[in-house]
Structures are given as C-alpha cells and as structure tokens.
Motif scaffolding. Structure first.
Motif, PDB file in Angstrom:
ATOM      1  N   ARG A  75       0.830  -1.206   0.000  1.00 15.68           N
ATOM      2  CA  ARG A  75       0.000   0.000   0.000  1.00 15.68           C
ATOM      3  C   ARG A  75       0.860   1.250   0.000  1.00 15.68           C
ATOM      4  O   ARG A  75       0.568   2.222  -0.711  1.00 15.68           O
ATOM      5  N   LEU A  76       1.919   1.232   0.798  1.00 15.92           N
ATOM      6  CA  LEU A  76       2.804   2.402   0.837  1.00 15.92           C
ATOM      7  C   LEU A  76       3.425   2.646  -0.529  1.00 15.92           C
ATOM      8  O   LEU A  76       3.550   3.786  -0.985  1.00 15.92           O
ATOM      9  N   ARG A  77       3.816   1.565  -1.200  1.00 15.52           N
ATOM     10  CA  ARG A  77       4.466   1.710  -2.497  1.00 15.52           C
ATOM     11  C   ARG A  77       3.500   2.302  -3.525  1.00 15.52           C
ATOM     12  O   ARG A  77       3.846   3.188  -4.291  1.00 15.52           O
ATOM     13  N   LEU A  78       2.229   1.806  -3.478  1.00 11.72           N
ATOM     14  CA  LEU A  78       1.235   2.309  -4.422  1.00 11.72           C
ATOM     15  C   LEU A  78       0.950   3.790  -4.199  1.00 11.72           C
ATOM     16  O   LEU A  78       0.771   4.546  -5.148  1.00 11.72           O
ATOM     17  N   LEU A  79       0.927   4.212  -2.936  1.00  9.46           N
ATOM     18  CA  LEU A  79       0.553   5.592  -2.634  1.00  9.46           C
ATOM     19  C   LEU A  79       1.719   6.563  -2.737  1.00  9.46           C
ATOM     20  O   LEU A  79       1.557   7.703  -3.132  1.00  9.46           O
ATOM     21  N   TYR A  80       2.903   6.116  -2.347  1.00 12.63           N
ATOM     22  CA  TYR A  80       4.028   7.063  -2.264  1.00 12.63           C
ATOM     23  C   TYR A  80       5.232   6.675  -3.111  1.00 12.63           C
ATOM     24  O   TYR A  80       6.266   7.332  -3.052  1.00 12.63           O
ATOM     25  N   GLY A  81       5.113   5.590  -3.861  1.00 17.59           N
ATOM     26  CA  GLY A  81       6.273   5.141  -4.641  1.00 17.59           C
ATOM     27  C   GLY A  81       7.432   4.804  -3.730  1.00 17.59           C
ATOM     28  O   GLY A  81       7.246   4.111  -2.734  1.00 17.59           O
ATOM     29  N   ASN A  82       8.603   5.337  -4.055  1.00 13.59           N
ATOM     30  CA  ASN A  82       9.786   5.040  -3.238  1.00 13.59           C
ATOM     31  C   ASN A  82       9.966   6.004  -2.066  1.00 13.59           C
ATOM     32  O   ASN A  82      10.941   5.927  -1.326  1.00 13.59           O
ATOM     33  N   GLN A  83       9.042   6.947  -1.950  1.00 17.06           N
ATOM     34  CA  GLN A  83       9.179   8.010  -0.945  1.00 17.06           C
ATOM     35  C   GLN A  83       8.940   7.522   0.479  1.00 17.06           C
ATOM     36  O   GLN A  83       9.451   8.088   1.433  1.00 17.06           O
ATOM     37  N   ALA A  84       8.080   6.490   0.607  1.00 14.13           N
ATOM     38  CA  ALA A  84       7.756   5.989   1.944  1.00 14.13           C
ATOM     39  C   ALA A  84       8.510   4.696   2.177  1.00 14.13           C
ATOM     40  O   ALA A  84       8.905   4.025   1.229  1.00 14.13           O
ATOM     41  N   ASN A  85       8.742   4.376   3.434  1.00 14.87           N
ATOM     42  CA  ASN A  85       9.233   3.023   3.671  1.00 14.87           C
ATOM     43  C   ASN A  85       8.755   2.432   4.986  1.00 14.87           C
ATOM     44  O   ASN A  85       8.264   3.140   5.877  1.00 14.87           O
ATOM     45  N   PHE A  86       8.875   1.130   5.044  1.00 15.60           N
ATOM     46  CA  PHE A  86       8.387   0.388   6.199  1.00 15.60           C
ATOM     47  C   PHE A  86       9.473  -0.568   6.645  1.00 15.60           C
ATOM     48  O   PHE A  86      10.137  -1.205   5.845  1.00 15.60           O
ATOM     49  N   ASN A  87       9.652  -0.645   7.953  1.00  8.39           N
ATOM     50  CA  ASN A  87      10.739  -1.468   8.467  1.00  8.39           C
ATOM     51  C   ASN A  87      10.301  -2.135   9.770  1.00  8.39           C
ATOM     52  O   ASN A  87       9.619  -1.534  10.591  1.00  8.39           O
ATOM     53  N   ILE A  88      10.674  -3.397   9.937  1.00  8.51           N
ATOM     54  CA  ILE A  88      10.366  -4.070  11.208  1.00  8.51           C
ATOM     55  C   ILE A  88      11.611  -4.777  11.706  1.00  8.51           C
ATOM     56  O   ILE A  88      12.325  -5.419  10.934  1.00  8.51           O
ATOM     57  N   GLU A  89      11.927  -4.599  12.987  1.00 12.74           N
ATOM     58  CA  GLU A  89      13.143  -5.221  13.521  1.00 12.74           C
ATOM     59  C   GLU A  89      12.960  -5.549  14.996  1.00 12.74           C
ATOM     60  O   GLU A  89      12.047  -5.032  15.659  1.00 12.74           O
ATOM     61  N   GLU A  90      13.848  -6.417  15.480  1.00  9.97           N
ATOM     62  CA  GLU A  90      13.791  -6.786  16.889  1.00  9.97           C
ATOM     63  C   GLU A  90      15.016  -6.211  17.590  1.00  9.97           C
ATOM     64  O   GLU A  90      16.146  -6.474  17.185  1.00  9.97           O
ATOM     65  N   ILE A  91      14.775  -5.415  18.646  1.00  8.25           N
ATOM     66  CA  ILE A  91      15.888  -4.864  19.428  1.00  8.25           C
ATOM     67  C   ILE A  91      15.580  -5.050  20.904  1.00  8.25           C
ATOM     68  O   ILE A  91      14.532  -4.598  21.391  1.00  8.25           O
ATOM     69  N   ASN A  92      16.470  -5.706  21.633  1.00 13.44           N
ATOM     70  CA  ASN A  92      16.320  -5.894  23.086  1.00 13.44           C
ATOM     71  C   ASN A  92      14.933  -6.378  23.495  1.00 13.44           C
ATOM     72  O   ASN A  92      14.253  -5.745  24.298  1.00 13.44           O
ATOM     73  N   ASP A  93      14.519  -7.520  22.949  1.00 11.42           N
ATOM     74  CA  ASP A  93      13.223  -8.112  23.310  1.00 11.42           C
ATOM     75  C   ASP A  93      12.022  -7.236  22.977  1.00 11.42           C
ATOM     76  O   ASP A  93      10.966  -7.356  23.575  1.00 11.42           O
ATOM     77  N   GLU A  94      12.226  -6.335  22.054  1.00 13.03           N
ATOM     78  CA  GLU A  94      11.089  -5.557  21.570  1.00 13.03           C
ATOM     79  C   GLU A  94      11.051  -5.625  20.044  1.00 13.03           C
ATOM     80  O   GLU A  94      12.086  -5.647  19.402  1.00 13.03           O
ATOM     81  N   VAL A  95       9.833  -5.662  19.527  1.00 14.76           N
ATOM     82  CA  VAL A  95       9.683  -5.609  18.081  1.00 14.76           C
ATOM     83  C   VAL A  95       9.270  -4.187  17.716  1.00 14.76           C
ATOM     84  O   VAL A  95       8.326  -3.645  18.280  1.00 14.76           O
ATOM     85  N   ILE A  96      10.026  -3.602  16.802  1.00 14.79           N
ATOM     86  CA  ILE A  96       9.777  -2.207  16.428  1.00 14.79           C
ATOM     87  C   ILE A  96       9.396  -2.143  14.963  1.00 14.79           C
ATOM     88  O   ILE A  96      10.186  -2.500  14.092  1.00 14.79           O
ATOM     89  N   ALA A  97       8.167  -1.705  14.728  1.00 14.25           N
ATOM     90  CA  ALA A  97       7.721  -1.534  13.344  1.00 14.25           C
ATOM     91  C   ALA A  97       7.629  -0.046  13.081  1.00 14.25           C
ATOM     92  O   ALA A  97       6.998   0.693  13.838  1.00 14.25           O
ATOM     93  N   THR A  98       8.283   0.407  12.020  1.00 15.37           N
ATOM     94  CA  THR A  98       8.314   1.849  11.745  1.00 15.37           C
ATOM     95  C   THR A  98       7.890   2.142  10.314  1.00 15.37           C
ATOM     96  O   THR A  98       8.359   1.506   9.372  1.00 15.37           O
ATOM     97  N   ILE A  99       6.999   3.129  10.214  1.00 19.07           N
ATOM     98  CA  ILE A  99       6.574   3.602   8.900  1.00 19.07           C
ATOM     99  C   ILE A  99       7.069   5.041   8.742  1.00 19.07           C
ATOM    100  O   ILE A  99       6.987   5.837   9.682  1.00 19.07           O
ATOM    101  N   ASN A 100       7.565   5.322   7.583  1.00 17.45           N
ATOM    102  CA  ASN A 100       8.124   6.624   7.285  1.00 17.45           C
ATOM    103  C   ASN A 100       7.402   7.163   6.044  1.00 17.45           C
ATOM    104  O   ASN A 100       7.525   6.595   4.961  1.00 17.45           O
ATOM    105  N   ILE A 101       6.605   8.218   6.235  1.00 16.36           N
ATOM    106  CA  ILE A 101       5.791   8.741   5.132  1.00 16.36           C
ATOM    107  C   ILE A 101       6.207  10.189   4.840  1.00 16.36           C
ATOM    108  O   ILE A 101       6.351  10.987   5.767  1.00 16.36           O
ATOM    109  N   PRO A 102       6.378  10.545   3.580  1.00 19.23           N
ATOM    110  CA  PRO A 102       6.751  11.937   3.269  1.00 19.23           C
ATOM    111  C   PRO A 102       5.585  12.884   3.529  1.00 19.23           C
ATOM    112  O   PRO A 102       4.433  12.530   3.295  1.00 19.23           O
ATOM    113  N   LEU A 103       5.877  14.061   4.069  1.00 17.18           N
ATOM    114  CA  LEU A 103       4.839  15.078   4.201  1.00 17.18           C
ATOM    115  C   LEU A 103       4.668  15.684   2.826  1.00 17.18           C
ATOM    116  O   LEU A 103       5.616  16.189   2.245  1.00 17.18           O
ATOM    117  N   SER A 104       3.447  15.642   2.304  1.00 20.43           N
ATOM    118  CA  SER A 104       3.272  16.058   0.915  1.00 20.43           C
ATOM    119  C   SER A 104       3.420  17.575   0.764  1.00 20.43           C
ATOM    120  O   SER A 104       3.239  18.328   1.693  1.00 20.43           O
TER     121      SER A 104
END
Lengths: 243, 174
Positions: free
Chosen positions: B145-174
């Motif tokens: 969905r991010l790719r369809l709406l923002y092309g390469n401008q947005a990104n999504f990342n999920i990772e595990e750090i110190n027993d926590e799962v961190i999901a981050t979305i980065n969206i450009p302010l239009s």
C-alpha cells in the motif's frame, strides 16, 4: 445422575466467566479447576484427572493442541475457540466437539449430551477392563505425517530417546511422545520387561539369552539386536522366567 | 472480533455499563473498517481513535497482560495517512506479540515529524518471528500500500531490538 468433573483452560478471564455461566445450567457438571495457560492446565489435569476439558486453542506460549500432546490421559475434550480454522485439526486430536465463541446455547446442550453418552460408554468399558493394556490391545501412534495402529503384542521393544520413547515393531520405529516410565505403567507385565534404564523388551521376541559379566545377562532379539540386561534386572529376569 | 463479542458477553455478567461502552467501540471499529476501505487518506487523529477502540477491546481480553502507551506529537494529528495502517501494526503487535506472552507486555505507539517525514512507530514486547505466515502477509500488505501511494518516498521497516519488536513507517509530508 453421574457427576462430571470438568476443567477449563482458557486465557481470557471473561471468556472463562462466560463459559461458567453457560455451565451453571448443568448441575451435573462440577468445575473443579480453571487455568489460564497450558502449563497450569497440565498440572491441574494431572492432579485431578477430570472427565471433561473445555479447551481454548490460542493461548500464550503453548496452544491447546500442545496441552493434549503433553497429557498421558486425555479427558473428553471440547475445544472452545473464536476461529473455525482449527476445526479439522481438532478432529485429529480426537476432540469430542468444537464450539465457536460466542457459544450458542443449543449447540452447547448438544455437546454436553455427547459428553454424557461418551462417559456412559467409558464407564461400561472400564468396568470390564483393567487399567493395563493387553497383548491384543491396539495402540495408535502418530509420528510426523505417519500413523500406525498396532497391536501391543506385536511390539518388540521400546527405547528411551530423551524425554520420549521409540517404539520398535516390524521394520518401523516411530517416536511416541511419552516417557519410557509412562509407557511401562501401561504395558502388560506378562510379556514386557524392563531390561535396563533405556529399554523395555517384549519377552516373546527374545531369540537367545547368554550370561554376560558381573551377573548380567545379554539377550539377542528376534531381529538380531542385542540387549544388555542390567544387573538388578537380570536377577528379576531369572526369577520371572524360572519355573 | 468474535473474541471481543464473547468477552463482552462475559463482561455483561459483571459490568453492564462497560459492556455497553465496549459494544459501541466495537461498532465504531466495524463501521470504520467497512467505510474507510476505499478511502486513500484520513487524519491520523481519526485513525488513533480506532486504535484506542481496538486497544480497549483487546484489554478486556488480555486485562493486565496488555499495557498501552502513546507518545503522539500534536503536530502529527492533522496529517493525512492511509487508513488502517496504524491499526494493522497494532493488531500485529497484539496478535503476534502480547498474546504469545504469558505475562503479556506493552505496546507503544509513537508518532513524530522528522525533517520532511512523518514517522510512526509501533513497539511491542516480544520477538520477531518471520516464520509466521500471517505476519508476513499483513506486513507485505502494508509495504504494498505504501508503495502504491508514495512510490519510493515511503518506507516500512520491522526489527527486533532488546526483546522488543519495532515496526516503523516513514511517510513523506506532501
């Protein structure tokens, strides 16, 4: 009316309350305990041997299916879950019924009817049978994708593998998810003999016996495999096999 | 959803007022997911209301096992985002994080502006299990969905750090 001892294993407190409210209408059902995870549920069931288990599937760390795999004696089980995706799997585990939450009261009544029928059957059977299996009893083994239904008398021996037991018969050797001690308690004492800490053998499959050192015996099984009998068990063996 | 309905049935036996409130929250969630499906953007604030509803309903399921913490920068409230995107992350954190832990854990929601981007992070106690089919599917869905709406401008990342799962979305302010 026979009293039915029941246990609830379900992680949501409100769902347990909801279930207890449904059960209230059935005076013959006595809830002897409830647990919010599989490990607590396991202890509860081992301690009280209930007739009936209401079991949720999705729970933290271990799911309802894993609980059934851990138990030696599985109570009559009714799965209660909000999802229908496990229905088929639940039948592989011989569940008596599968109720979707929120539970329909008519459906619940039918499930309880089935429980009572099943319990009556069991009571009749258990008055005829003793606790132990006989050589003609069949046991069901499932290991990975394969299943066997095998006569106890056709099993040549059992062997410890970690916490579990390997069963040897014909050319097969599936794993049984029970400890060797648990298996021993069920076997007919007439043919099965604990040769040492690791193995139980079917004495009908012994081809040859020779004295070994330190008062021990060495057995050769019909399939050529050799089994060393521990010293203590060797005395027992001589005793048991003598006239 | 069916768990929520069942929990509300149970809740009625002890707290009718709260049960009524939960039914309203569940209705709002259903309406939101039915009507916002074909909308491309809504205010972040509106999405947050849904997330709050979802958390409230999850709390009657998990009770003390679920803590929710929100650190939302005021400036982010009016920003347009694709609907259901935070909701999906929070659902994911609940189903694959909190519900798997006997003692439960915390879900943190953080939103802020960094340069020309909106950052949305959902952090939960637990570990990342890539093997789980559903998680993957849900996350693929977000990426797509991010790719369809923002092309390469947005990104999504999920990772595990110190027993926590961190999901981050980065969206450009239009």
């Amino acid at each position: 009316m026979n009293q039915i001892k029941a246990v609830i294993v379900e992680d949501s407190r409100l769902a347990r309350n909801e279930l207890k409210e449904l059960i209230k209408g059935y005076l013959q059902i006595e809830i002897i305990g409830e647990a919010e995870n599989v490990d607590d549920g396991y202890n509860l069931i081992e301690e009280h041997s209930p007739d009936l288990l209401f079991l949720d599937i999705n729970m933290p760390e271990k799911d309802g299916f894993e609980l059934l795999e851990m138990l030696d004696e599985v109570p009559i089980t009714i799965f209660t879950t909000a999802f229908d995706e496990y229905a088929i799997k639940s039948f592989e585990y011989n569940a008596l019924d599968y109720l979707l939450k929120p539970i329909n009261e008519k459906r619940f009544a039918k499930a309880i009817e089935k429980v009572e029928e099943k319990l009556n059957e069991r009571r009749e059977v258990s008055s005829e049978n003793t606790q132990r299996l006989t050589g003609n009893s069949q046991i069901f083994i499932k290991d990975g994708e394969k299943c066997w239904l095998i006569k106890v008398g056709d099993i040549s021996h059992f062997e410890i593998v970690g916490n579990y037991t390997r069963v040897f018969f014909q050319d097969e050797k599936p794993m049984l998810y029970k400890s060797l001690n648990q298996v021993e308690e069920k076997l007919p004492e007439k043919y099965f003999f604990r040769a040492n800490r690791q193995q139980i053998i079917n004495t009908n499959f012994i081809a040859n016996v020779v004295p070994w050192f330190n008062g021990k015996l060495k057995l050769t099984m019909a399939n050529g495999e050799e089994v060393e009998v521990s010293r203590r068990q060797s005395y027992l063996f001589k005793d048991r096999m003598s006239l | 959803m069916f768990n929520s309905l069942n929990n509300i049935r149970g809740l009625m036996l002890e707290d009718v007022e709260k049960s009524r409130d939960m039914l309203t929250k569940l209705s709002e969630m259903l309406r939101y997911s039915l009507t916002k499906n074909n909308v491309n953007a809504i205010n972040l604030e509106e999405e947050l209301e849904m997330v709050e509803n979802y958390i409230a309903l999850s709390k009657i399921q998990f009770e003390d096992r679920l803590q929710f913490l929100k650190v939302v920068q005021d400036e982010t409230l009016e920003i347009k985002i694709p609907p259901m995107i935070i909701q999906l992350l929070v659902e994911n954190a609940t189903k694959h994080g909190i519900s798997k832990l006997k003692a439960g854990g915390t879900i943190k929601l953080v939103t802020f502006i960094e340069g020309q981007n909106l950052i949305i992070s959902v952090i939960n106690t637990g570990s990342l299990q890539i093997a789980e089919g559903f998680t993957q599917l849900g996350l693929q869905n977000i990426k797509q969905r991010l790719r369809l709406l923002y092309g390469n401008q947005a990104n999504f990342n999920i990772e595990e750090i110190n027993d926590e799962v961190i999901a981050t979305i980065n969206i450009p302010l239009s």
